[in-house]
Motif scaffolding. Structure first.
Motif, PDB file in Angstrom:
ATOM      1  N   VAL A  35      22.632 -32.189  65.553  1.00  0.00           N
ATOM      2  CA  VAL A  35      21.573 -31.394  64.576  1.00  0.00           C
ATOM      3  C   VAL A  35      21.157 -30.026  65.412  1.00  0.00           C
ATOM      4  O   VAL A  35      21.394 -28.972  65.002  1.00  0.00           O
ATOM      5  N   ASP A  36      20.574 -30.292  66.657  1.00  0.00           N
ATOM      6  CA  ASP A  36      20.264 -29.187  67.488  1.00  0.00           C
ATOM      7  C   ASP A  36      21.254 -28.230  67.623  1.00  0.00           C
ATOM      8  O   ASP A  36      20.916 -27.086  67.905  1.00  0.00           O
ATOM      9  N   VAL A  39      21.833 -25.841  64.967  1.00  0.00           N
ATOM     10  CA  VAL A  39      20.877 -25.170  64.685  1.00  0.00           C
ATOM     11  C   VAL A  39      20.844 -23.864  65.673  1.00  0.00           C
ATOM     12  O   VAL A  39      20.631 -22.607  65.348  1.00  0.00           O
ATOM     13  N   SER A  89      15.601 -33.172  77.859  1.00  0.00           N
ATOM     14  CA  SER A  89      16.015 -34.647  77.785  1.00  0.00           C
ATOM     15  C   SER A  89      17.513 -34.902  77.260  1.00  0.00           C
ATOM     16  O   SER A  89      17.692 -34.857  76.101  1.00  0.00           O
ATOM     17  N   SER A 119      11.000 -31.079  73.146  1.00  0.00           N
ATOM     18  CA  SER A 119      10.091 -31.123  72.216  1.00  0.00           C
ATOM     19  C   SER A 119       8.732 -31.708  72.793  1.00  0.00           C
ATOM     20  O   SER A 119       7.798 -31.841  72.112  1.00  0.00           O
ATOM     21  N   GLU A 120       8.810 -31.789  74.003  1.00  0.00           N
ATOM     22  CA  GLU A 120       7.634 -32.402  74.479  1.00  0.00           C
ATOM     23  C   GLU A 120       6.660 -31.345  75.502  1.00  0.00           C
ATOM     24  O   GLU A 120       7.366 -30.705  76.369  1.00  0.00           O
ATOM     25  N   LYS A 140      10.491 -27.125  71.305  1.00  0.00           N
ATOM     26  CA  LYS A 140      11.371 -27.267  70.036  1.00  0.00           C
ATOM     27  C   LYS A 140      10.260 -27.669  69.001  1.00  0.00           C
ATOM     28  O   LYS A 140       9.360 -28.366  69.273  1.00  0.00           O
ATOM     29  N   PRO A 141      10.928 -27.390  67.582  1.00  0.00           N
ATOM     30  CA  PRO A 141      12.082 -26.768  67.352  1.00  0.00           C
ATOM     31  C   PRO A 141      11.976 -25.240  67.657  1.00  0.00           C
ATOM     32  O   PRO A 141      11.153 -24.525  67.508  1.00  0.00           O
ATOM     33  N   VAL A 142      13.216 -24.652  68.247  1.00  0.00           N
ATOM     34  CA  VAL A 142      13.251 -23.329  68.657  1.00  0.00           C
ATOM     35  C   VAL A 142      13.284 -22.543  67.263  1.00  0.00           C
ATOM     36  O   VAL A 142      14.118 -23.014  66.405  1.00  0.00           O
ATOM     37  N   LYS A 143      12.592 -21.374  67.631  1.00  0.00           N
ATOM     38  CA  LYS A 143      12.642 -20.560  66.187  1.00  0.00           C
ATOM     39  C   LYS A 143      13.242 -19.019  66.281  1.00  0.00           C
ATOM     40  O   LYS A 143      13.619 -18.899  67.658  1.00  0.00           O
ATOM     41  N   LEU A 144      13.559 -18.706  65.516  1.00  0.00           N
ATOM     42  CA  LEU A 144      14.327 -17.138  65.436  1.00  0.00           C
ATOM     43  C   LEU A 144      13.355 -16.227  66.328  1.00  0.00           C
ATOM     44  O   LEU A 144      14.137 -15.607  66.986  1.00  0.00           O
ATOM     45  N   SER A 202       2.913 -22.645  65.345  1.00  0.00           N
ATOM     46  CA  SER A 202       3.927 -21.221  64.833  1.00  0.00           C
ATOM     47  C   SER A 202       3.274 -20.512  63.667  1.00  0.00           C
ATOM     48  O   SER A 202       2.325 -21.152  62.775  1.00  0.00           O
TER      49      SER A 202
END
Lengths: 213, 154
Positions: A35-36, A39, A89, A119-120, A140-144, A202
């Motif tokens: 998934v990542d 994205v 990770s 994510s941590e 994470k989650p990494v944004k634009l 965010s």
């Protein structure tokens, strides 16, 4: 909008000569999550980057030709990477292990900026990575906005390299921009104040750029 | 139903998913990454999430069913699920995973089994919601309309 963009307009031919070739950034993204990977690939492509996505640190080293296997090495000329973004990770080789391996290399590979994604929000983890030479640490989650900021920073670095070559050749041309700061300082400072290191928050309001109604 | 009504229905439905906490800001981020050249991006990522989650839920069932539960393994699976749900904005699944990890640390099998049920429930809910949403989108597009852009500031 980026300072890098403005500078490039002044020195197009000079940048063309640099080893990184065209103005497109080539990013190697490493993540064990399907998934990542999907994205991050899209985030980078929509930001006009060339993207190579792999699922592990081992694959990343193979791609770069750093795994010691002469057969898999394509020769680094054809594998020019401007940035490595890796998940922290991962089973087997963690992002931290990958970072260390790359920073242990001589010359070209050690110079490639490495960004850790996790994510941590663990301060000791962040410190360790930055100490080992990571350019930045993204939550994470990494944004634009994270990707855009990174890209601007890397592009400024690339332009500065082109600048040095330009200045050496002709002093008569004006090749020193007024807004040039040291890339590392501004990146660390901006990462401390934005969502990339300490605050996972965010913006709560997102406005659409185009109306599709 | 005309296109306008369908679009309003889509907007209302999407808003409710945010208000009820099923989805968070990250889902909007994904929508921003979709354009004419990649019109199926969100559906594709969410499909990957569904596949991934179903695999992980099976693995979790198996791991917790063992005589001697390997909590490190359980935690690793939950961590993965937490990551992917976070990446698509499935907030309630993500939160259920966070709670789950706490019990993994405590090595509490009973609590972990309850958490697993909770995660499964949240996953089923969000899967249904998203499938409904995508069906609405298909209907709008089939009727010649376009999908509205969402703003979070409502």
């Amino acid at each position: 909008m980026a300072g890098g963009e403005v500078l490039r307009q002044n020195l197009p031919e000079k940048l063309e000569e640099s080893p990184s070739g065209a103005n497109e950034l080539h990013v190697l993204a490493v993540d064990d999550s399907l998934v990542d990977r999907k994205v991050i690939e899209r985030l980078l492509k929509i930001s006009s980057c060339k993207v190579t996505v792999v699922e592990s640190g081992t694959r990343a080293l193979q791609y770069l030709g750093l795994d010691g296997d002469k057969k898999s090495s394509i020769g680094f000329d054809s594998v020019k990477v401007n940035l490595i973004m890796t998940d922290y990770s991962m089973p087997g080789m963690t992002g931290y292990d990958l970072l260390k391996k790359i920073k242990q290399e001589s010359s070209v590979f050690r110079e490639i900026p490495v960004v850790i994604m996790s994510s941590e929000n663990i301060l000791t983890r962040i410190d360790r990575c930055l100490e080992e030479g990571a350019e930045d640490f993204l939550l994470k989650p990494v944004k634009l906005s994270d990707v855009r900021r990174l890209k601007d920073f890397i592009m400024r670095g690339e332009v500065k390299e082109g600048e040095k070559r330009c200045c050496k050749r002709s002093r008569s041309e004006d090749c020193s921009p007024s807004s040039m700061t040291h890339p590392c300082d501004s990146s660390l400072l901006s990462s401390l104040s934005s969502s990339s290191v300490l605050s996972p928050l965010s913006p709560s309001t997102l406005s659409s750029k185009k109306s599709r109604l | 139903m005309d296109v306008g009504q369908m679009q309003r229905q889509w907007l209302d439905y999407t808003r409710s998913l945010f208000i009820e906490g099923f989805l968070d800001n990250q889902f909007l981020q994904l929508q921003q990454l979709q354009d004419e050249n990649n019109p199926e991006f969100v559906v594709e990522v969410v499909s990957l999430f569904f596949d991934d989650s179903e695999r992980l839920l099976k693995d979790l069932n198996f791991a917790l069913d063992q005589q001697g539960v390997d909590f490190k393994k359980v935690d690793a699976h939950v961590h993965q699920l937490k990551g992917s749900s976070s990446s698509i904005g499935a907030q309630r699944v993500k939160n259920a995973c966070i709670a789950f990890r706490n019990f993994c640390e405590e090595q509490n099998v009973e609590a972990c089994l309850r958490c697993l049920q909770q995660v499964k429930q949240e996953y089923c809910l969000v899967k249904n919601k998203l499938e409904t949403l995508f069906r609405l989108e298909q209907q709008i597009v089939a009727a010649g309309g376009s999908i509205p852009m969402m703003e979070l500031g409502f």
